[in-house]
Design a protein around this motif. Structure first.
Motif, PDB file in Angstrom:
ATOM      1  N   HIS A 175       0.820  -1.215   0.000  1.00 32.33           N
ATOM      2  CA  HIS A 175       0.000   0.000   0.000  1.00 32.33           C
ATOM      3  C   HIS A 175       0.845   1.252   0.000  1.00 32.33           C
ATOM      4  N   GLN A 192      -7.036   6.349  -0.802  1.00 26.77           N
ATOM      5  CA  GLN A 192      -8.181   5.846  -1.539  1.00 26.77           C
ATOM      6  C   GLN A 192      -7.984   4.457  -2.140  1.00 26.77           C
ATOM      7  N   MET A 218      -7.763  -0.204  -1.002  1.00 30.71           N
ATOM      8  CA  MET A 218      -8.569  -1.423  -0.963  1.00 30.71           C
ATOM      9  C   MET A 218      -8.142  -2.429  -2.023  1.00 30.71           C
ATOM     10  N   TYR A 269      -9.911  14.460   8.259  1.00 31.16           N
ATOM     11  CA  TYR A 269      -8.995  13.361   7.959  1.00 31.16           C
ATOM     12  C   TYR A 269      -8.495  13.460   6.521  1.00 31.16           C
ATOM     13  N   LEU A 296     -15.083  -6.631  -4.796  1.00 28.74           N
ATOM     14  CA  LEU A 296     -13.712  -6.148  -4.908  1.00 28.74           C
ATOM     15  C   LEU A 296     -13.009  -6.854  -6.066  1.00 28.74           C
ATOM     16  N   THR A 345      -9.507  -3.501   5.580  1.00 31.45           N
ATOM     17  CA  THR A 345     -10.241  -2.698   4.589  1.00 31.45           C
ATOM     18  C   THR A 345     -10.922  -3.584   3.548  1.00 31.45           C
ATOM     19  N   HIS A 346     -10.488  -4.833   3.382  1.00 32.01           N
ATOM     20  CA  HIS A 346     -11.175  -5.636   2.366  1.00 32.01           C
ATOM     21  C   HIS A 346     -12.575  -6.042   2.813  1.00 32.01           C
ATOM     22  N   PHE A 405     -14.738  -3.726   3.660  1.00 34.91           N
ATOM     23  CA  PHE A 405     -15.613  -2.612   3.299  1.00 34.91           C
ATOM     24  C   PHE A 405     -16.511  -3.067   2.151  1.00 34.91           C
ATOM     25  N   ASN A 407      -4.273   0.393   7.636  1.00 33.79           N
ATOM     26  CA  ASN A 407      -3.631   1.658   7.290  1.00 33.79           C
ATOM     27  C   ASN A 407      -3.609   2.629   8.456  1.00 33.79           C
ATOM     28  N   VAL A 454     -11.382   7.433  10.588  1.00 33.25           N
ATOM     29  CA  VAL A 454     -12.705   7.865  11.027  1.00 33.25           C
ATOM     30  C   VAL A 454     -13.742   7.160  10.147  1.00 33.25           C
ATOM     31  N   ALA A 501     -16.069   8.303   8.450  1.00 33.97           N
ATOM     32  CA  ALA A 501     -16.347   9.010   7.191  1.00 33.97           C
ATOM     33  C   ALA A 501     -15.417   8.554   6.070  1.00 33.97           C
ATOM     34  N   ALA A 502     -14.293   7.971   6.421  1.00 34.31           N
ATOM     35  CA  ALA A 502     -13.328   7.572   5.397  1.00 34.31           C
ATOM     36  C   ALA A 502     -13.807   6.364   4.602  1.00 34.31           C
ATOM     37  N   GLU A 520     -15.593   7.284   1.360  1.00 32.97           N
ATOM     38  CA  GLU A 520     -14.645   7.856   0.412  1.00 32.97           C
ATOM     39  C   GLU A 520     -13.859   6.749  -0.294  1.00 32.97           C
ATOM     40  N   GLN A 521     -13.381   5.797   0.488  1.00 33.51           N
ATOM     41  CA  GLN A 521     -12.611   4.713  -0.102  1.00 33.51           C
ATOM     42  C   GLN A 521     -13.458   3.918  -1.085  1.00 33.51           C
ATOM     43  N   LEU A 522     -14.715   3.673  -0.683  1.00 35.16           N
ATOM     44  CA  LEU A 522     -15.578   2.865  -1.555  1.00 35.16           C
ATOM     45  C   LEU A 522     -15.939   3.614  -2.827  1.00 35.16           C
ATOM     46  N   PHE A 546     -14.294   5.909  -4.259  1.00 40.09           N
ATOM     47  CA  PHE A 546     -13.118   5.982  -5.114  1.00 40.09           C
ATOM     48  C   PHE A 546     -12.895   4.654  -5.833  1.00 40.09           C
ATOM     49  N   LEU A 547     -13.028   3.583  -5.061  1.00 38.42           N
ATOM     50  CA  LEU A 547     -12.768   2.258  -5.608  1.00 38.42           C
ATOM     51  C   LEU A 547     -13.714   1.927  -6.753  1.00 38.42           C
ATOM     52  N   VAL A 581     -13.524   3.819 -10.409  1.00 38.87           N
ATOM     53  CA  VAL A 581     -12.374   3.647 -11.303  1.00 38.87           C
ATOM     54  C   VAL A 581     -12.845   3.102 -12.648  1.00 38.87           C
TER      55      VAL A 581
END
Lengths: 474, 331
Positions: A168, A180, A183, A453, B84, B255-256, B258, B313, B317, B319-320, B323-325, B327-328, B331
């Motif tokens: 990562h 971002q 994952m 964050y 994923l 995180t996997h 999520f 990582n 929080v 809220a993150a 955002e990660q999802l 973004f993922l 793509v």
């Protein structure tokens, strides 16, 4: 802050002057002892001193490649943070500088990559896993790799900089997106050439392929990089100087005519914010005196004797315009009346010592009482903070962030009989949890606490977050 | 790529049963998580299929994922894995700066690196433990629940700190439920072996015990888009009690896990998870607890109860997550 600091006692100004003459190591030791003795304290002076010191380190130290420089900065940073772990701004500046050096390194390598037309083979992008998607590196590239190796990134990195082997971090470095994409780590084919850094302008003008100029470039590049990094640190210093004015630029959006604003202690950031709003609007400011640690300064500020921080440079004291002169009605209240007066307040504006990644903040003692009272009255709480105060550190224990000051300011030592019979605590700071804050205003704009964050992730590289905690470095 | 219409429909060679594969993977390796098991099952599918075109393969993965989802009672965690996996393939196929777009290469990578993914997933657990151990301070009492392997690893790591000469002495209050005491047993025994005092309490004792507790750390089976967690039945009430007592409630999760679901309350899960937890009986029944898999029953804990997600990582929080999802999947 206290009168004793003026005159002979060393402070930020004295330290800055000493930097010119003293050697790098002396300066580092000097700052460490200044931090330990609290002769430089509060976020802004600490941040400035750290940035000034790192500029000297980068400019004067002998380093041949960025890996060594990063390791050295990490080492210096670690010592500074250990000297005063509660001044989170010190660590923040160190992280900013580290991140900047890494960026320079990436851009530099990308330039070379474009020169030779292939993926670079730098250590950061080398992976333990053989990736099936890796395209064959053209033979010229391996030659180039060998030749530039000693200049920028040595293979045998120093032990203080552990290998960045986890997928990562390397992935994040490569793409300049810290969080971002993480994952995909689970599945990603790390090491594929497509992970080379993308986008961003080159620091050097010559981004066009120059295969023959390579050797010349290698000689120049250390010098170039040194200049780039020093420039970057100077930008940080500029930011530190302008930050209050930048925050103040948002004042008119938040302070309206005839509003009643409550604040506490004497913060230049808040003061400038109020002054800016007073250019166009008439309003009332209630200031809680924040006894016993800051009441003298607060009283002076109310009397129009708020020292201009920039005046310290010229050894003569100038004062900011007084709030009254700007047309603001100023009311000074004791801390005990905060709750009582809150029903009349439209907005609370707080200054802060440090902001942490979860959206909470560390501010002068009394801030939490004000925030709680505001919550009880549904009064919005706005926190003013420069981005340099945003720390990526996650507090595992909030108590550890609170500093305790001189109990003599609560119970005087002349009151010996009383002091002997009881324990006197004088916390200098309060931790305010994120749910008590409605809005943060930084030099970048306004943000909800839950969004902080992201700002943090934008400013620090994930591999630098724990630079002072080797166990979490990978 | 050939046009799809010209290619004869090729199916699986032999009798590949994804549901059976999924169960087998989970049983073979007790350390594996549900999303990773789903990914592994899809990797095996990819290895066995003789589908050649991109479309065919994607379609196969999609139908098989849907089939797997239909046949597993609690499908949200494995959905994290299948989505994923699909999204990874899709993003790799898109020729861009970060991808060659070579399908065969992507396929080869996935098929040949099955063990690597499992290994990475386990590494993630270790990283969570490293980050999470910092939360546990000297003299703390930690309350936990369920047989989460991440939490187990985290607590063991903190216990190791103690052994290494650090000054961390902590105690654990473990909420144990009869129906699944076996999984808790392993964690409790491993903690006691490291010299950590563990108190085993009943679910009804949580409110009583909460005053003594310094923090709650639980694991999760899935983290949904708003940051809420799907976790063992009983987690939600512990979270509520923790909030009432103003004790921080942390979730240790990779995180996997999520997953792109937007769940707001317990009812929202019913389309995916039919747990039959509450049954109204007009007449007296001998045993009121349902026979259906209460052992694996889950509930949903909304994000407002969660102080932080401890991921590989670092602390995040809630809220993150979104955002990660976002973004993922953009793509």
């Amino acid at each position: 802050m206290t009168p004793t600091q003026k005159g002979y006692a060393p402070n930020l100004t004295v330290f800055k002057k000493s930097l010119k003459a003293a050697s790098v190591e002396t300066s580092i030791e000097n700052l460490i002892s200044l931090l330990k003795r609290r002769q430089i304290k509060n976020s802004r002076p600490c941040a400035m001193a750290t940035a000034e010191l790192l500029r000297i380190v980068v400019a004067r130290d002998r380093w041949t490649d960025l890996g060594k420089l990063i390791a050295h900065i990490q080492d210096v940073g670690r010592r500074l943070v250990e000297a005063q772990p509660r001044e989170l701004a010190v660590g923040n500046i160190v992280r900013r500088v580290l991140g900047m050096i890494r960026d320079e390194g990436n851009e530099d390598r990308k330039n070379e990559g474009s020169d030779s037309g292939s993926a670079t083979g730098s250590p950061q992008l080398e992976f333990s896993i053989p990736a099936p998607t890796t395209t064959k590196r053209p033979p010229s590239s391996s030659l180039r790799f060998a030749s530039t190796d000693g200049v920028h990134f040595t293979e045998d990195r120093p032990t203080t900089r552990p290998p960045l082997m986890t997928s990562h971090t390397s992935y994040a470095v490569a793409n300049n997106v810290p969080v971002q994409q993480s994952m995909f780590n689970l599945l990603s084919a790390t090491g594929s050439p497509n992970l080379t850094p993308s986008g961003a302008n080159s620091p050097h003008g010559d981004s066009t392929p120059h295969p023959f100029a390579l050797s010349e470039k290698m000689i120049n590049s250390t010098k170039d990089l040194r200049a780039e990094v020093v420039n970057g640190i100077e930008e940080i210093l500029d930011e530190l100087e302008q930050v209050d004015d930048q925050i103040a630029a948002y004042a008119l959006e938040h302070i309206h005519s005839n509003e009643v604003i409550l604040t506490h202690s004497s913060s230049v950031t808040v003061y400038k914010f109020l002054l800016k709003a007073a250019d166009k609007r008439k309003f009332t400011v209630i200031i809680a005196e924040s006894y016993p640690n800051d009441h003298e300064e607060t009283h002076l500020a109310v009397m129009g004797k708020m020292k201009d921080p920039e005046s310290e440079e010229e050894d003569k004291e100038t004062y900011l315009k007084s709030l009254q002169a700007a047309g603001i009605t100023v009311i000074l209240v004791t801390d005990a009346s905060i709750f009582a007066i809150m029903s009349r307040v439209n907005k609370v504006i707080l200054a802060t010592h440090a902001v942490i990644a979860n959206g909470g903040l560390v501010a002068a003692a009394g801030a939490r009482i004000i925030a709680r009272a505001a919550k009880a009255h549904r009064t919005p709480v706005i926190v003013l903070s420069g981005v340099y105060k945003l720390s990526p550190e996650h507090p595992f224990e909030f108590e550890s962030l609170i500093e305790y000051g001189d109990p003599g300011s609560i119970v005087g030592y002349e009151d010996g009989t009383l002091v002997e019979k009881m324990e006197v605590d004088n916390p200098l700071y309060d931790y305010v949890p994120p749910d008590l804050v409605d809005l943060y205003i930084t030099n970048l704009g306004s943000h909800a606490p839950s969004y902080l964050y992201r700002i943090v992730a934008d400013h620090y590289k994930p591999e630098d977050v724990n630079f002072n905690n080797p166990e979490l470095l990978f | 790529m050939d046009s799809v219409g010209n290619v004869p429909p090729k199916t699986l060679t032999g009798t590949f049963d994804i549901v059976e594969t999924y169960h087998r993977i989970l049983e073979d390796d007790p350390e594996i998580t549900m999303p990773v098991a789903a990914i592994e099952a899809l990797v095996e599918l990819l290895a066995q299929t003789d589908a050649v075109t991109v479309y065919e393969t994607l379609d196969l993965i999609q139908t098989q994922s849907a089939f797997l989802k239909m046949n597993i009672p609690n499908s949200i965690p494995l959905q994290a894995g299948t989505e994923l996996f699909q999204q990874y393939i899709l993003s790799c196929l898109k020729p861009s700066k970060t991808s060659s777009g070579n399908f065969e290469a992507v396929r080869q990578h996935l098929v040949s690196n099955g063990r690597l993914f499992v290994h990475r997933a386990k590494n993630a657990r270790d990283m969570i433990a490293r980050h999470g151990q910092n939360y546990i301070r000297d003299g703390n009492i930690v309350l936990t629940h369920g047989g989460s392997r991440v939490v187990g690893a985290l607590l063991r790591k903190a216990a190791d700190v103690k052994r290494a000469g650090g000054n961390v002495r902590f105690k654990v209050i473990y909420v144990v439920k009869d129906q699944r005491s076996i999984e808790c047993r392993t964690v409790i025994d491993s903690l006691r072996a490291k010299g950590i005092p563990v108190a085993e309490i009943d679910e009804g004792t949580v409110a009583y015990a909460m005053r003594k507790v310094d923090m709650v750390i639980v694991g999760a089976e899935g983290v949904v888009e708003n940051g809420g967690i799907i976790s063992r039945l009983g987690t939600f009430q512990i979270a509520q009690l923790a909030m009432a007592a103003k004790k921080p409630f942390y979730v240790a999760v990779e995180t996997h896990k999520f997953v792109r679901e937007f769940i707001l309350s317990q009812d929202d899960m019913e389309s995916d998870i039919d747990q039959k937890i509450i049954r109204f009986e007009p007449d007296y029944v001998e045993d009121p607890t349902p026979k259906t898999p209460i052992r694996n029953a889950v509930d949903f804990t909304p994000p407002k109860y969660i102080a932080a997600l401890i991921t590989e990582n670092g602390p995040n929080v809630v809220a993150a997550v979104s955002e990660q999802l976002i973004f993922l999947y953009s793509v």
